[in-house]
Design a protein around this motif. Structure first.
Motif, short mmCIF file in Angstrom:
data_model
loop_
_atom_site.label_atom_id
_atom_site.label_comp_id
_atom_site.label_asym_id
_atom_site.label_seq_id
_atom_site.Cartn_x
_atom_site.Cartn_y
_atom_site.Cartn_z
N LYS A 183 36.71 54.34 20.52
CA LYS A 183 38.12 54.59 20.24
C LYS A 183 38.88 53.25 20.17
N LYS A 184 39.90 53.22 19.34
CA LYS A 184 40.67 52.00 19.18
C LYS A 184 41.51 51.76 20.43
N ARG A 185 41.31 50.59 21.02
CA ARG A 185 42.00 50.24 22.27
C ARG A 185 42.85 48.99 22.07
N SER A 186 43.91 48.92 22.85
CA SER A 186 44.75 47.72 22.86
C SER A 186 44.27 46.76 23.94
N VAL A 187 44.84 45.57 23.95
CA VAL A 187 44.47 44.58 24.97
C VAL A 187 44.85 45.07 26.35
N GLU A 188 46.00 45.73 26.46
CA GLU A 188 46.44 46.25 27.76
C GLU A 188 45.49 47.34 28.27
N ASP A 189 44.97 48.19 27.36
CA ASP A 189 44.02 49.23 27.78
C ASP A 189 42.74 48.61 28.32
N LEU A 190 42.25 47.56 27.63
CA LEU A 190 41.02 46.90 28.10
C LEU A 190 41.23 46.23 29.45
N LYS A 191 42.37 45.56 29.62
CA LYS A 191 42.65 44.92 30.92
C LYS A 191 42.79 45.96 32.02
N GLU A 192 43.47 47.04 31.73
CA GLU A 192 43.69 48.07 32.75
C GLU A 192 42.37 48.67 33.21
N ARG A 193 41.47 48.97 32.27
CA ARG A 193 40.17 49.55 32.64
C ARG A 193 39.33 48.56 33.43
N TYR A 194 39.30 47.30 33.02
CA TYR A 194 38.47 46.31 33.70
C TYR A 194 38.94 46.08 35.14
N TYR A 195 40.25 45.83 35.32
CA TYR A 195 40.74 45.53 36.67
C TYR A 195 40.74 46.77 37.56
N HIS A 196 40.83 47.94 36.99
CA HIS A 196 40.73 49.16 37.80
C HIS A 196 39.33 49.28 38.38
N ILE A 197 38.29 49.00 37.57
CA ILE A 197 36.91 49.07 38.06
C ILE A 197 36.66 47.98 39.10
N CYS A 198 37.19 46.77 38.86
CA CYS A 198 37.00 45.68 39.84
C CYS A 198 37.63 46.05 41.18
N ALA A 199 38.82 46.66 41.17
CA ALA A 199 39.46 47.05 42.43
C ALA A 199 38.67 48.14 43.13
N LYS A 200 38.14 49.10 42.39
CA LYS A 200 37.35 50.17 43.00
C LYS A 200 36.10 49.63 43.65
N LEU A 201 35.37 48.76 42.93
CA LEU A 201 34.14 48.19 43.49
C LEU A 201 34.43 47.31 44.70
N ALA A 202 35.55 46.59 44.70
CA ALA A 202 35.89 45.76 45.86
C ALA A 202 36.18 46.62 47.08
N ASN A 203 36.84 47.75 46.89
CA ASN A 203 37.10 48.64 48.03
C ASN A 203 35.82 49.29 48.55
N ILE A 204 34.91 49.62 47.65
CA ILE A 204 33.67 50.29 48.07
C ILE A 204 32.76 49.34 48.82
N ARG A 205 32.60 48.13 48.32
CA ARG A 205 31.62 47.19 48.87
C ARG A 205 32.18 46.32 49.99
N ALA A 206 33.45 46.43 50.29
CA ALA A 206 34.04 45.61 51.34
C ALA A 206 33.64 46.12 52.71
N ALA A 207 33.44 45.19 53.63
CA ALA A 207 33.13 45.56 55.01
C ALA A 207 34.38 46.08 55.69
N PRO A 208 34.24 47.00 56.60
CA PRO A 208 35.43 47.54 57.28
C PRO A 208 36.12 46.47 58.13
N GLY A 209 37.47 46.46 58.07
CA GLY A 209 38.26 45.51 58.85
C GLY A 209 38.53 44.19 58.17
N THR A 210 38.16 44.08 56.91
CA THR A 210 38.41 42.83 56.19
C THR A 210 39.62 43.00 55.27
#
Length: 464
Positions: A183-210
């Protein structure tokens, strides 16, 4: 005994005749200055040309007028660069050898000159190759945390593959994005998808209390910013000129507002000074007069601080003239002095009365009150002029249909129509006047100042 040659040598005289005869002639003594000038003219003088620095001229001619050297001289004195001392060792050999750049993944082979001792070492500039660490997710993580209905896993993998190839240069990623397959995407759509996945993975893999620094991208704000920037870029010259005109008008409105506030404060000070002076005079009249001959000699007349003129107090030791207390201070301008003299002449008061204790005090109070009256008249004339100007402006706006009609309740004694506006329209009127108000022209300012001065110079008995 000194001979004639010795005398000529002492007097620096010379000549063929004197040298031959050995005697001093009258011509030798009289024409001694001319002979000196001839000798000095015979010697060549070298002047430094204009524009040439002193150091450059010193290289051409020395103090002894010597000619410049023809061959370069090498001395140990002075500032000069130390020459390199080459030893008798053998030079290190260089070799044309192949090399590969570890930053490249295609295994391309290149050639360059390098010292033979460095053969086999890594390419030294490969350490400057810095890459962005793009996170990698598994199939299970994607299904549990990263699934999105608007994005498929194939499209997400394609986005992260381009992010690794182009080091998060999203403009390049958007250009190389496969818009035919996905599907045709804009630059904002690509940035939003990329940083959303990075934030999710950081929350999942982070140790508790950090404490995590999770990157957040506001796609809505970025879209609005670009839209506003595009509108700003696509403005026409007429719109730019209109905006500049509105900015200038806003500055004028703010300037007039500050001036109006300053005039209001000055007028309030004058009114307060007049009220205070009146109250003090009434209190002095009501107070019983007690004769205290002993204290009367040391007491000095107290002039109210809020009066129009602050006369100096002579508290220094020594003899002073009482007439000095009648002298006007330097803070009073020439216009006020002339107006004060004119009002005193109209009242029939002597400009230089007999300086007794009581006359000095009363004369200073009278002049202070007259100056205060002059300032109040000026303020009244200015307010009256501004009111008339606002009235005409309001009537012009009412005729144009911008605001409601003007309701007249009565007429003032001076023949000017009075204003009465409904309570709900008061704020609206002030806003309209502030926005559309035009600055005073030079002619109107002259008329305003002239009317104020004429009104202020009238006799106090003619005031209503």
């Amino acid at each position: 005994m000194a001979t004639g040659a010795d005398v000529r040598d002492i007097l620096e005289l010379g000549g063929v005749e004197s040298e031959n005869t050995g005697t001093i002639n009258k011509k030798d003594i009289i024409n001694s200055d001319k002979k000196k000038s001839k000798k000095s003219s015979e010697t060549l003088t070298f002047k430094r040309p204009e524009g040439m620095h002193r150091e450059v001229y010193a290289l051409l001619y020395s103090d002894k007028k010597d000619a410049p050297p023809l061959l370069p001289s090498d001395t140990t004195q002075g500032y000069r660069t130390v020459k390199a001392k080459l030893g008798s060792k053998k030079v290190r050999p260089w070799k044309w050898m192949p090399f590969t750049n570890p930053a490249r993944k295609d295994g391309a082979m290149f050639y360059h000159w390098r010292r033979a001792a460095e053969e086999g070492k890594d390419y030294p500039f490969a350490r400057f190759n810095k890459t962005v660490q793009v996170p990698v997710y598994s199939e299970q993580e994607y299904q549990m945390y990263l699934h999105d209905d608007a994005w498929t896993k194939t499209e997400t993998d394609h986005l992260f593959d381009l992010a690794r190839r182009f080091d998060l240069r999203f403009v390049v990623i958007h250009d190389r994005y496969d818009h035919q397959q996905f599907k045709k995407r804009s630059v904002e759509d690509l940035k939003e998808r990329y940083y959303h996945i990075c934030a999710k993975l950081a929350n999942i893999r982070a140790a508790p209390g950090t404490d995590l620094k999770i990157p957040v991208f506001d796609a809505g704000h970025e879209r609005r910013r670009k839209e506003q920037l595009e509108r700003l870029y696509n403005r026409t010259p007429e719109q730019v000129a209109e905006e500049e005109y509105l900015i200038q008008e806003l500055r004028k409105i703010e300037t007039r507002k500050k001036e109006r506030e300053k005039r209001t404060q000055d007028l309030q000070k004058l009114i307060t000074a007049a009220d205070t002076t009146t109250e003090q005079r009434r209190a002095e009249r009501k107070a019983p007069k007690k004769k205290l001959p002993q204290k009367k000699e040391t007491e000095k007349p107290a002039v109210p601080e809020t009066a129009g003129i602050k006369f100096p107090d002579f508290k220094s030791a020594g003899v002073t003239l009482r007439s000095q207390r009648m002298k006007l201070p330097s803070s009073v301008g020439q216009k006020k002095i002339k107006a004060l003299e004119q009002m005193l002449m109209e009242l029939g008061v002597d400009l230089n009365p007999m300086p007794t204790e009581e006359i000095v005090q009363m004369f200073n109070e009278l002049r202070s009150d007259l100056v205060l009256l002059y300032e109040l008249k000026q303020a009244f004339a200015n307010c009256e002029y501004e009111l008339q100007m606002l009235r005409h402006r309001y009537e012009a706006l009412a005729k144009a249909g911008s605001i409601g009609p003007l309701s007249v309740e009565g007429v003032h004694p001076d023949g000017q129509a009075g204003l009465s506006i409904e309570e709900g329209k008061g704020d609206a009127k002030d806003q309209i006047i502030d926005v559309v108000g035009a600055p005073l022209t030079p002619n109107s300012v002259r008329r305003k100042v002239g009317g104020a001065e004429q009104g202020a110079l009238r006799s106090p008995t003619q005031m209503p």
